[in-house]
Write a protein that holds these residues in place. Structure first.
Motif, PDB file in Angstrom:
ATOM      1  N   UNK A  11      10.685  -1.268   5.524  1.00  0.00           N
ATOM      2  CA  UNK A  11      10.126   0.065   5.376  1.00  0.00           C
ATOM      3  C   UNK A  11      10.002   0.477   3.915  1.00  0.00           C
ATOM      4  N   UNK A  12      11.028   0.220   3.101  1.00  0.00           N
ATOM      5  CA  UNK A  12      10.890   0.522   1.680  1.00  0.00           C
ATOM      6  C   UNK A  12       9.789  -0.338   1.050  1.00  0.00           C
ATOM      7  N   UNK A  13       9.701  -1.606   1.482  1.00  0.00           N
ATOM      8  CA  UNK A  13       8.600  -2.450   1.018  1.00  0.00           C
ATOM      9  C   UNK A  13       7.252  -1.956   1.494  1.00  0.00           C
ATOM     10  N   UNK A  14       7.215  -1.454   2.703  1.00  0.00           N
ATOM     11  CA  UNK A  14       5.990  -0.863   3.256  1.00  0.00           C
ATOM     12  C   UNK A  14       5.568   0.356   2.438  1.00  0.00           C
ATOM     13  N   UNK A  15       6.526   1.207   2.062  1.00  0.00           N
ATOM     14  CA  UNK A  15       6.224   2.365   1.209  1.00  0.00           C
ATOM     15  C   UNK A  15       5.641   1.921  -0.133  1.00  0.00           C
ATOM     16  N   UNK A  16       6.285   0.938  -0.763  1.00  0.00           N
ATOM     17  CA  UNK A  16       5.865   0.499  -2.093  1.00  0.00           C
ATOM     18  C   UNK A  16       4.497  -0.181  -2.064  1.00  0.00           C
ATOM     19  N   UNK A  17       4.313  -1.131  -1.158  1.00  0.00           N
ATOM     20  CA  UNK A  17       3.065  -1.891  -1.124  1.00  0.00           C
ATOM     21  C   UNK A  17       1.895  -1.021  -0.688  1.00  0.00           C
ATOM     22  N   UNK A  18       2.132  -0.088   0.249  1.00  0.00           N
ATOM     23  CA  UNK A  18       1.055   0.813   0.640  1.00  0.00           C
ATOM     24  C   UNK A  18       0.608   1.690  -0.506  1.00  0.00           C
ATOM     25  N   UNK A  19       1.555   2.197  -1.292  1.00  0.00           N
ATOM     26  CA  UNK A  19       1.187   3.005  -2.448  1.00  0.00           C
ATOM     27  C   UNK A  19       0.422   2.211  -3.488  1.00  0.00           C
ATOM     28  N   UNK A  62      -1.454  -0.410  -2.967  1.00  0.00           N
ATOM     29  CA  UNK A  62      -2.787  -0.707  -2.451  1.00  0.00           C
ATOM     30  C   UNK A  62      -3.707   0.502  -2.580  1.00  0.00           C
ATOM     31  N   UNK A  63      -3.247   1.671  -2.122  1.00  0.00           N
ATOM     32  CA  UNK A  63      -4.107   2.854  -2.147  1.00  0.00           C
ATOM     33  C   UNK A  63      -4.489   3.274  -3.549  1.00  0.00           C
ATOM     34  N   UNK A  64      -3.510   3.366  -4.447  1.00  0.00           N
ATOM     35  CA  UNK A  64      -3.810   3.759  -5.822  1.00  0.00           C
ATOM     36  C   UNK A  64      -4.619   2.687  -6.543  1.00  0.00           C
ATOM     37  N   UNK A  65      -4.385   1.408  -6.207  1.00  0.00           N
ATOM     38  CA  UNK A  65      -5.154   0.339  -6.836  1.00  0.00           C
ATOM     39  C   UNK A  65      -6.627   0.405  -6.498  1.00  0.00           C
ATOM     40  N   UNK A  66      -6.971   0.815  -5.269  1.00  0.00           N
ATOM     41  CA  UNK A  66      -8.385   0.928  -4.894  1.00  0.00           C
ATOM     42  C   UNK A  66      -9.083   2.029  -5.680  1.00  0.00           C
ATOM     43  N   UNK A 110      -8.302  -7.403  -5.535  1.00  0.00           N
ATOM     44  CA  UNK A 110      -7.531  -8.486  -4.930  1.00  0.00           C
ATOM     45  C   UNK A 110      -6.073  -8.068  -4.715  1.00  0.00           C
ATOM     46  N   UNK A 111      -5.499  -7.399  -5.699  1.00  0.00           N
ATOM     47  CA  UNK A 111      -4.097  -6.980  -5.559  1.00  0.00           C
ATOM     48  C   UNK A 111      -3.940  -5.919  -4.472  1.00  0.00           C
ATOM     49  N   UNK A 112      -4.930  -5.047  -4.327  1.00  0.00           N
ATOM     50  CA  UNK A 112      -4.862  -4.041  -3.268  1.00  0.00           C
ATOM     51  C   UNK A 112      -4.915  -4.692  -1.889  1.00  0.00           C
ATOM     52  N   UNK A 113      -5.789  -5.681  -1.740  1.00  0.00           N
ATOM     53  CA  UNK A 113      -5.868  -6.390  -0.464  1.00  0.00           C
ATOM     54  C   UNK A 113      -4.569  -7.127  -0.172  1.00  0.00           C
ATOM     55  N   UNK A 114      -3.996  -7.775  -1.202  1.00  0.00           N
ATOM     56  CA  UNK A 114      -2.730  -8.490  -1.005  1.00  0.00           C
ATOM     57  C   UNK A 114      -1.600  -7.519  -0.672  1.00  0.00           C
ATOM     58  N   UNK A 115      -1.559  -6.367  -1.351  1.00  0.00           N
ATOM     59  CA  UNK A 115      -0.526  -5.378  -1.070  1.00  0.00           C
ATOM     60  C   UNK A 115      -0.679  -4.798   0.324  1.00  0.00           C
ATOM     61  N   UNK A 116      -1.918  -4.550   0.728  1.00  0.00           N
ATOM     62  CA  UNK A 116      -2.142  -4.034   2.077  1.00  0.00           C
ATOM     63  C   UNK A 116      -1.690  -5.042   3.132  1.00  0.00           C
ATOM     64  N   UNK A 129      -8.820   1.634   6.397  1.00  0.00           N
ATOM     65  CA  UNK A 129      -8.766   1.194   5.002  1.00  0.00           C
ATOM     66  C   UNK A 129      -8.784  -0.324   4.880  1.00  0.00           C
ATOM     67  N   UNK A 130      -8.120  -1.015   5.778  1.00  0.00           N
ATOM     68  CA  UNK A 130      -8.024  -2.464   5.678  1.00  0.00           C
ATOM     69  C   UNK A 130      -9.362  -3.182   5.604  1.00  0.00           C
ATOM     70  N   UNK A 131     -10.305  -2.920   6.521  1.00  0.00           N
ATOM     71  CA  UNK A 131     -11.595  -3.626   6.471  1.00  0.00           C
ATOM     72  C   UNK A 131     -12.393  -3.362   5.200  1.00  0.00           C
ATOM     73  N   UNK A 132     -12.401  -2.109   4.718  1.00  0.00           N
ATOM     74  CA  UNK A 132     -13.207  -1.821   3.523  1.00  0.00           C
ATOM     75  C   UNK A 132     -12.552  -2.408   2.282  1.00  0.00           C
ATOM     76  N   UNK A 133     -11.208  -2.395   2.211  1.00  0.00           N
ATOM     77  CA  UNK A 133     -10.539  -3.028   1.080  1.00  0.00           C
ATOM     78  C   UNK A 133     -10.783  -4.533   1.088  1.00  0.00           C
TER      79      UNK A 133
END
Length: 366
Positions: free
Chosen positions: A88-96, A98-102, A122-128, A168-172
């Motif tokens: 969950x903490x990883x989910x919080x970090x990686x989601x943030x 990804x979103x800010x990276x886009x 690329x990093x946003x897709x990997x984080x997502x 968000x996933x498909x468009x990223x």
């Protein structure tokens, strides 16, 4: 063993000084051989700090000890979430991230910075991908994520977040695939814009999700937590851009890193000042160590990336890595603070008492 006997004429054989004292502590005047008027005319003490003479006050020593913050059978007042820190903490970090990276990727593409735009897509897709994997792993079975998409419930942060990720996933992914392959450039640009529009919501909805629970450290921080998460996400995105893009293109990344660090620091400080006793969970223990590490890494990364990253590729990369680590420490610190506040009844009971006392005082003030 006492040999006293109760008869029709009274009690015989009772030891002196064995009478029970009800409602107050035993003072000097109540002790065997002391006489009741002994010290009530001088300083008026009757035991403890209660006074019945001089000042005329009647405060007696309490006979019942102060209640401890426990519950039946030693169970906590709240049931702590069963979430795993890594998931969950990883989910919080990686989601943030990804979103800010886009958002930053769209800005880089519009201002003619192709290397930065590609790295962030690329990093946003990997984080997502990592964020979704962490969420599914915490759910236990992949089909549970699909079950959350059967109904759209605007009042549920979990439902809204699930649909956000599904959109968000498909468009990223399309934005990153088009940039890497060079195919369908118009579709890729449209996907980049769509991902940027959804990015802020993806970066911040996890704060709303946490604040919607009964966990004191999260629920009571509902005002500042979204700003904290957005600032942390922006700093992470700026750090990723500094780490992965050339110096000639990283000017926007330096600005975003500084802005995100400032917002994150201000939100964290405001939340700790406002939460009162609950703020202890952010200052002590594992959460406290993580939050202090986040502050130090954020300052080092923002200053190093902004000042030295203008000319040095190595300094920019080191500053970016520090910002990414700071964002991760913030998310894990928030997570552990919430878990501690749920496990200790003090952080549930004391704020409730303070709110009740404040409500009782309002009509008197008016």
């Amino acid at each position: 063993m006492s040999e006293s006997d109760v008869t029709r004429d009274g009690v015989h054989g009772a030891r002196p000084g064995r009478d029970a004292l009800v409602g107050r502590g035993m003072g000097d005047g109540d002790r065997p051989g002391g006489g009741r008027g002994g010290r009530t005319g001088g300083d008026g003490r009757t035991g403890g700090d209660g006074r019945t003479g001089g000042g005329g006050r009647t405060g007696d020593r309490p006979m019942v000890p102060r209640a401890e913050f426990t519950s039946y059978y030693g169970r906590p007042v709240l049931n702590p979430p069963t979430w795993r820190p890594r998931d969950i903490a990883g989910y919080f970090f990686l989601g943030g991230l990804a979103g800010a990276g886009s958002v930053l990727a769209a800005g880089a593409e519009l201002t003619g910075r192709p290397a930065m735009a590609r790295a962030l897509k690329v990093s946003s897709l990997a984080a997502l991908t990592g964020s979704t994997a962490a969420l599914v792993h915490d759910l236990g079975r992949p089909e549970r994520f699909a079950h959350m998409l059967r109904v759209f419930k605007p009042t549920s942060p979990m439902s809204v977040g699930s649909w956000l990720l599904a959109a968000y996933g498909p468009v990223a992914g399309a934005a990153a695939a088009s940039d890497l392959t060079g195919r369908l450039p118009r579709t890729g640009r449209a996907a980049t814009v769509a991902a940027a529009l959804l990015g802020p919501a993806v970066a911040s909805y996890t704060a709303v999700l946490a604040a919607d629970t009964a966990v004191p450290a999260w629920h009571d921080g509902y005002r500042e937590l979204p700003f904290l998460f957005v600032g942390s996400a922006a700093a992470a995105a700026g750090g990723m851009a500094l780490l992965a893009s050339p110096v000639a293109e990283n000017a926007p990344a330096r600005g975003v890193a500084l802005l995100g660090t400032a917002v994150e620091t201000a939100a964290a400080g405001a939340m700790k000042r406002r939460l009162g006793v609950v703020a202890e969970t952010y200052r002590e223990g594992r959460a406290g160590r993580l939050m202090r590490a986040a502050e130090a890494l954020s300052a080092a990364g923002a200053l190093g990336g902004a000042l030295l990253g203008r000319r040095s590729r190595t300094a920019a990369a080191l500053g970016g890595a520090a910002l990414l680590a700071a964002s991760a420490c913030t998310r894990f610190g928030v997570f552990h603070a919430g878990m501690r506040s749920a496990e200790d009844p003090k952080y549930t009971v004391l704020p409730q008492r303070e709110r009740l006392a404040a409500r009782r005082e309002r009509p008197q003030d008016g």
